[in-house]
Motif scaffolding. Structure first.
Motif, short mmCIF file in Angstrom:
data_model
loop_
_atom_site.label_atom_id
_atom_site.label_comp_id
_atom_site.label_asym_id
_atom_site.label_seq_id
_atom_site.Cartn_x
_atom_site.Cartn_y
_atom_site.Cartn_z
N SER B 231 0.84 -1.19 0.00
CA SER B 231 0.00 0.00 0.00
C SER B 231 0.87 1.23 0.00
CB SER B 231 -0.89 0.00 1.23
OG SER B 231 -1.45 1.28 1.40
N HIS B 236 -5.20 1.13 1.36
CA HIS B 236 -5.56 0.10 0.38
C HIS B 236 -4.37 -0.78 0.08
CE1 HIS B 236 -8.17 3.62 -0.22
NE2 HIS B 236 -9.12 2.70 -0.32
N VAL B 238 -2.87 -3.98 -1.90
CA VAL B 238 -3.18 -4.70 -3.12
C VAL B 238 -2.10 -5.75 -3.37
CG1 VAL B 238 -3.71 -4.51 -5.58
CG2 VAL B 238 -4.18 -2.58 -4.04
N SER B 244 -4.38 -6.64 -11.13
CA SER B 244 -4.29 -5.45 -10.28
C SER B 244 -3.29 -4.45 -10.87
CB SER B 244 -3.89 -5.83 -8.85
OG SER B 244 -2.58 -6.37 -8.83
N ASP B 247 -5.23 -2.65 -13.88
CA ASP B 247 -6.24 -1.63 -13.58
C ASP B 247 -5.67 -0.48 -12.75
OD1 ASP B 247 -6.17 -2.45 -10.93
OD2 ASP B 247 -7.94 -3.73 -11.10
N SER B 249 -4.43 -0.48 -9.68
CA SER B 249 -4.55 -0.47 -8.22
C SER B 249 -3.24 -0.89 -7.55
CB SER B 249 -5.70 -1.36 -7.77
OG SER B 249 -5.55 -2.66 -8.28
N TYR B 250 -2.43 -1.71 -8.22
CA TYR B 250 -1.14 -2.11 -7.63
C TYR B 250 -0.11 -1.02 -7.92
CZ TYR B 250 2.90 -4.90 -6.34
OH TYR B 250 4.04 -5.34 -5.74
N PRO B 251 0.54 -0.51 -6.85
CA PRO B 251 1.35 0.70 -7.05
C PRO B 251 2.74 0.51 -7.64
CG PRO B 251 1.26 0.13 -4.71
CD PRO B 251 0.43 -0.90 -5.43
#
Lengths: 395, 295
Positions: B231, B236, B238, B244, B247, B249-251
């Motif tokens: 995170s 959040h 992930v 992931s 999209d 959401s995974y950093p």
């Protein structure tokens, strides 16, 4: 006709000998000229400056301090001899965060002016920017740049060759790591090597000897990366379990692998020396009533001591210069070793891992050549040792 | 006596040779001959990141089989080398595994070139630990503290009382640079970090060391390792996966780019369009990278 042919062969040998010597000298010369260039490099990356606010009294920073500042480990100017106040490190890459694209202009023609203004109005700032970018009339001060000093390299305890703005080239951890791992390697290899060579030359039957010798010499033919992988998959987990270590990649794993690799050299040379002990001497000893064991340690070993020593020193030479196996099992942590159960980093492993990507001609590249010179002197000292030992025996 | 010295000499010569990427050398030489053979002066030159090199080579093979008349020469050398070549007009497309640096943008601006940026694929880094480790997730600041040596025991992040063993890659690796920029925010790793020469060595070491933590490319994830949920905002968490990462959401994801001169758009556009096509992006996924999602 025959004479002519002989002359031709002789001249071919002379020329090839000469060529080899010249090539070796050229390589050594190349090594030195590239390595010496490191001392002409400046502590701050070329083309860049460290700019500070005019009101800031600090004008000198060591490379360690610069690294600590940009790592946010030093946060107050009082720690580096200035007035108390927070340090605000600024890199060119941060410009996008401070200014909008519109402010910077379509071709970034305003960037220099904006950064200069930022430095003027931020008392605690230290900005790492290209020197020619800042307008010449800006009211700012600079941290003094100087060449890398001798002591920063040879007494430096930190190896961060790719740190910006100021790389650190302290070779102490690498030199101590190399010597440490080689020392333990020879400590393990010596008893085994001598034991095996005594067995082969004195105790084993001729048939066993004929069988074992090629097997041991086979060890020499295995590529070092195979030893490395064997070490990583077998020795490292084994050490971890046996000693209950948090990490198995350690100097010990490296020295065990190196000891295995140095064994064939030690055995071959030492066994040859013992085998050359004249039959008359052995028989004289046995005739005087000495047992076989007494003959071995009172007659054979003293007679061949210089050969044994040469073998051991050649084995050390192999261990000091070994690259690939060490790269895989020692963990390559650039810290000064305090115990053999900790990870360490050696000179050859560092050169092998980093030279491929270091920009040619840069400080990092030259520092690796300097490491090559250090390694050269270590090996040279070892070779001179061999020379001294073998000449002693002749006289 | 000379053996030791000779060994050193040989070693250096060998290192010197290793600097030339043999595969790309042969490939480019072959391409040169081919283009001479066909008398094709329109060959597109693509140069840069070694991360993108195998992918671009595969894509160019597919492209050439569909467009037999076209010419493509793909070489590696590193992201910085590719951008420098683009500035000197010795390449038409520069491949990079990182975004163009501000300093490099300045240099293009100085020479009056306007460059275009296209993200062609993405690459995610997974933070991995030993499968027996009960820790499931970490924040970016915890990761920074671990990789910088400020946190040295798993109990400080809610795990068992066991020292943390931190594995990294060698300084020459692009993965090392990206992880430093993204997770450590440009700060340096601790000096006692274990640097491994290859991703395979990181996998081997982390899988046999109970207290280990390391980072590898998403494509290399195996069941022998346990990936952590990460995170960046502290709320959040992930897990790394192709989904992931796709999209957003995974950093810990880095886009991989092509850069080209805007003035050359007409000549490079056919290949760039092909790379962004559905078919090419399927190859991207097969190669273990994350496809670019079309808006």
């Amino acid at each position: 006709m025959k004479k002519l042919l002989e002359k031709l062969v002789a001249s071919i040998f002379t020329v090839s000998g000469l060529l080899t010597s010249i090539v070796i000298l050229l390589i050594v010369g190349f090594l030195f000229s590239e390595g010496a260039g490191l001392f002409r490099n400046r502590i701050i990356d070329p083309g860049y400056v460290l700019a500070v606010n005019k009101s800031n009294p600090v004008r000198e920073l060591s490379p360690e301090q610069i690294k600590a500042i940009f790592d946010s480990d030093l946060v107050d100017w009082a720690e580096v001899g200035g007035d108390s106040g927070p340090i605000v490190p600024f890199r060119l890459e941060d410009a996008d965060r401070y200014f909008s694209e519109a402010q910077l202009g379509p071709n970034y023609e305003h960037a220099g002016r904006l950064i200069a203004e930022l430095i003027e109005r931020t008392p605690g700032i230290v900005a790492f920017v290209p020197g020619q970018m800042l307008p010449p009339d800006a009211e700012i001060a600079f941290i003094e740049d100087r060449t890398i000093s001798f002591s920063e390299i040879f007494a430096g305890k930190e190896w961060f060759p790719t740190a910006t703005p100021s790389p650190l080239f302290g070779i102490v951890p690498l030199v101590t790591g190399t010597l440490w791992v080689s020392f333990f390697a020879i400590l393990f290899a010596f008893p085994f090597g001598i034991g095996v060579s005594v067995y082969l030359s004195e105790i084993a039957s001729e048939r066993t000897r004929q069988l074992l010798r090629p097997v041991i010499e086979l060890l020499n033919g295995i590529p070092s990366v195979v030893y490395g992988f064997f070490g990583l998959v077998v020795i490292v987990p084994l050490l971890q379990r046996v000693f209950g270590l948090p990490v198995g990649e350690s100097g010990l794993a490296g020295s065990i692998v190196l000891a295995i690799m140095a064994l064939p050299t030690i055995i071959a040379v030492a066994e040859d020396a013992m085998h050359n002990c004249p039959r008359a001497m052995r028989e004289a000893s046995l005739a005087l009533g000495a047992t076989q064991w007494q003959t071995i340690y009172r007659v054979v070993i003293p007679y061949s001591i210089s050969g044994i020593a040469s073998g051991v020193v050649l084995g050390i030479g192999r261990a000091v210069g070994e690259t690939m196996a060490v790269l895989m099992v020692t963990g390559n942590a650039a810290v000064i070793p305090t115990s053999i159960l900790e990870p360490l980093r050696t000179i050859p492993a560092t050169i092998a891992a980093e030279l491929g990507e270091a920009p040619a001609g840069g400080a990092h590249y030259e520092s690796l050549f300097l490491l090559g010179i250090v390694l050269f002197f270590i090996t040279l000292a070892i070779n001179l040792g061999v020379e001294a030992i073998s000449s002693k025996s002749r006289s | 006596m000379y053996v030791g010295r000779l060994l050193i000499a040989v070693r250096f010569v060998r290192l010197g040779l290793a600097r030339v990427n043999k595969g790309s050398l042969i490939f480019s030489v072959a391409c040169c001959f081919l283009s001479l053979w066909f008398g094709d002066a329109q060959a597109q030159r693509i140069k840069g990141s070694d991360t993108l090199l195998p992918l671009t080579q595969t894509l160019s093979e597919h492209y050439l089989s569909e467009h037999p008349g076209a010419g493509l020469v793909v070489t590696g050398g590193g992201s910085g080398v590719g951008l420098a070549a683009l500035r000197e007009k010795t390449t038409d497309i520069a491949m990079t595994s990182r975004r163009i640096r501000f300093g490099e943008k300045m240099k293009f601006a100085e020479s009056g070139q306007k460059i275009e940026e296209v993200a062609v694929a993405r690459d995610a880094l997974a933070v991995v630990v030993h499968p027996s480790n009960p820790i499931d997730r970490l924040t970016r600041s915890q990761l920074e503290a671990i990789f910088r040596g400020k946190i040295t025991n798993w109990k400080e992040v809610g795990g068992p009382d066991r020292p943390i063993v931190v594995y990294s890659r060698e300084t020459s690796s692009g993965t090392y640079e990206f992880f430093r920029e993204s997770v450590l925010e440009g700060k340096n790793y601790m000096s006692g970090i274990l640097s491994m020469p290859a991703t395979g060595a990181v996998i081997q070491s982390v899988s046999q060391t109970p207290g280990a933590i390391g980072y590898i490319g998403l494509a290399y994830l195996t069941p022998r390792l346990k990936p952590l949920a990460v995170s960046y905002d502290g709320e959040h968490y992930v897990y790394p996966s192709v989904e992931s990462a796709s999209d957003g959401s995974y950093p810990v994801v880095r886009p991989l780019y092509y850069y080209y001169d805007a003035a050359q758009r007409a000549s490079v556009e056919p290949f760039v369009d092909y790379v962004l096509s559905d078919e090419a992006q399927r190859i991207v996924k097969e190669k273990g990278f994350i496809p670019i999602v079309k808006k």
